[in-house]
Design a protein around this motif. Structure first.
Motif, short mmCIF file in Angstrom:
data_model
loop_
_atom_site.label_atom_id
_atom_site.label_comp_id
_atom_site.label_asym_id
_atom_site.label_seq_id
_atom_site.Cartn_x
_atom_site.Cartn_y
_atom_site.Cartn_z
N PHE A 1 -52.19 86.39 -11.47
CA PHE A 1 -52.33 87.52 -12.39
C PHE A 1 -53.34 88.55 -11.91
O PHE A 1 -53.58 89.53 -12.60
N VAL A 2 -53.93 88.34 -10.74
CA VAL A 2 -54.90 89.28 -10.20
C VAL A 2 -54.18 90.24 -9.26
O VAL A 2 -53.45 89.81 -8.37
N ASN A 3 -54.38 91.54 -9.47
CA ASN A 3 -53.80 92.55 -8.60
C ASN A 3 -54.74 92.79 -7.42
O ASN A 3 -55.80 93.38 -7.58
N PRO A 4 -54.37 92.38 -6.20
CA PRO A 4 -55.29 92.51 -5.07
C PRO A 4 -55.51 93.95 -4.62
O PRO A 4 -56.51 94.27 -4.00
N ARG A 5 -54.59 94.86 -4.95
CA ARG A 5 -54.76 96.26 -4.57
C ARG A 5 -55.83 96.97 -5.39
O ARG A 5 -56.24 98.08 -5.06
N ARG A 6 -56.27 96.33 -6.44
CA ARG A 6 -57.30 96.92 -7.29
C ARG A 6 -58.69 96.81 -6.64
O ARG A 6 -59.58 97.56 -6.98
N TYR A 7 -58.85 95.91 -5.72
CA TYR A 7 -60.15 95.66 -5.11
C TYR A 7 -60.20 96.25 -3.71
O TYR A 7 -59.19 96.39 -3.03
N ARG A 8 -61.40 96.60 -3.26
CA ARG A 8 -61.56 97.26 -1.97
C ARG A 8 -61.34 96.32 -0.79
O ARG A 8 -60.73 96.70 0.20
N GLY A 9 -61.86 95.12 -0.88
CA GLY A 9 -61.78 94.22 0.25
C GLY A 9 -61.02 92.95 -0.06
O GLY A 9 -60.77 92.60 -1.22
N CYS A 10 -60.68 92.25 0.99
CA CYS A 10 -59.95 90.99 0.86
C CYS A 10 -60.82 89.92 0.19
O CYS A 10 -60.33 89.14 -0.61
N TRP A 11 -62.11 89.91 0.53
CA TRP A 11 -63.00 88.89 -0.04
C TRP A 11 -63.20 89.11 -1.53
O TRP A 11 -63.29 88.14 -2.30
N THR A 12 -63.27 90.35 -1.96
CA THR A 12 -63.44 90.64 -3.38
C THR A 12 -62.20 90.24 -4.16
O THR A 12 -62.30 89.67 -5.24
N ALA A 13 -61.05 90.52 -3.61
CA ALA A 13 -59.80 90.13 -4.27
C ALA A 13 -59.66 88.61 -4.33
O ALA A 13 -59.22 88.06 -5.34
N GLY A 14 -60.06 87.94 -3.26
CA GLY A 14 -60.01 86.48 -3.25
C GLY A 14 -60.98 85.87 -4.25
O GLY A 14 -60.65 84.89 -4.94
N ALA A 15 -62.16 86.45 -4.35
CA ALA A 15 -63.13 85.96 -5.33
C ALA A 15 -62.65 86.19 -6.75
O ALA A 15 -62.84 85.35 -7.63
N ALA A 16 -62.01 87.33 -6.99
CA ALA A 16 -61.47 87.61 -8.32
C ALA A 16 -60.34 86.65 -8.67
O ALA A 16 -60.24 86.18 -9.81
#
Length: 59
Positions: free
Chosen positions: A17-32
């Protein structure tokens, strides 16, 4: 009787349910995604393990 596999499955699905394009980096999207999976799994476990038996409803 529920096992812990259902909680793991819900936590893994919760990551979707997390949209990875919303975050700047890969690590931030993974953490979210990790945080969302943990939170959804914890709420699911809380409801199915504690709240429903306390209310007298068998899961």
């Amino acid at each position: 009787m529920l096992t812990n596999l259902d909680v793991l499955f819900v936590a893994l699905v919760g990551c979707c349910f997390v949209n990875p394009r919303r975050y700047r980096g890969c690590w931030t999207a993974g953490a979210a995604a990790l945080a969302a999976g943990i939170a959804i799994g914890a709420v699911y476990a809380l409801v199915t393990r504690l709240l429903l038996p306390w209310l007298g409803v068998a899961p």
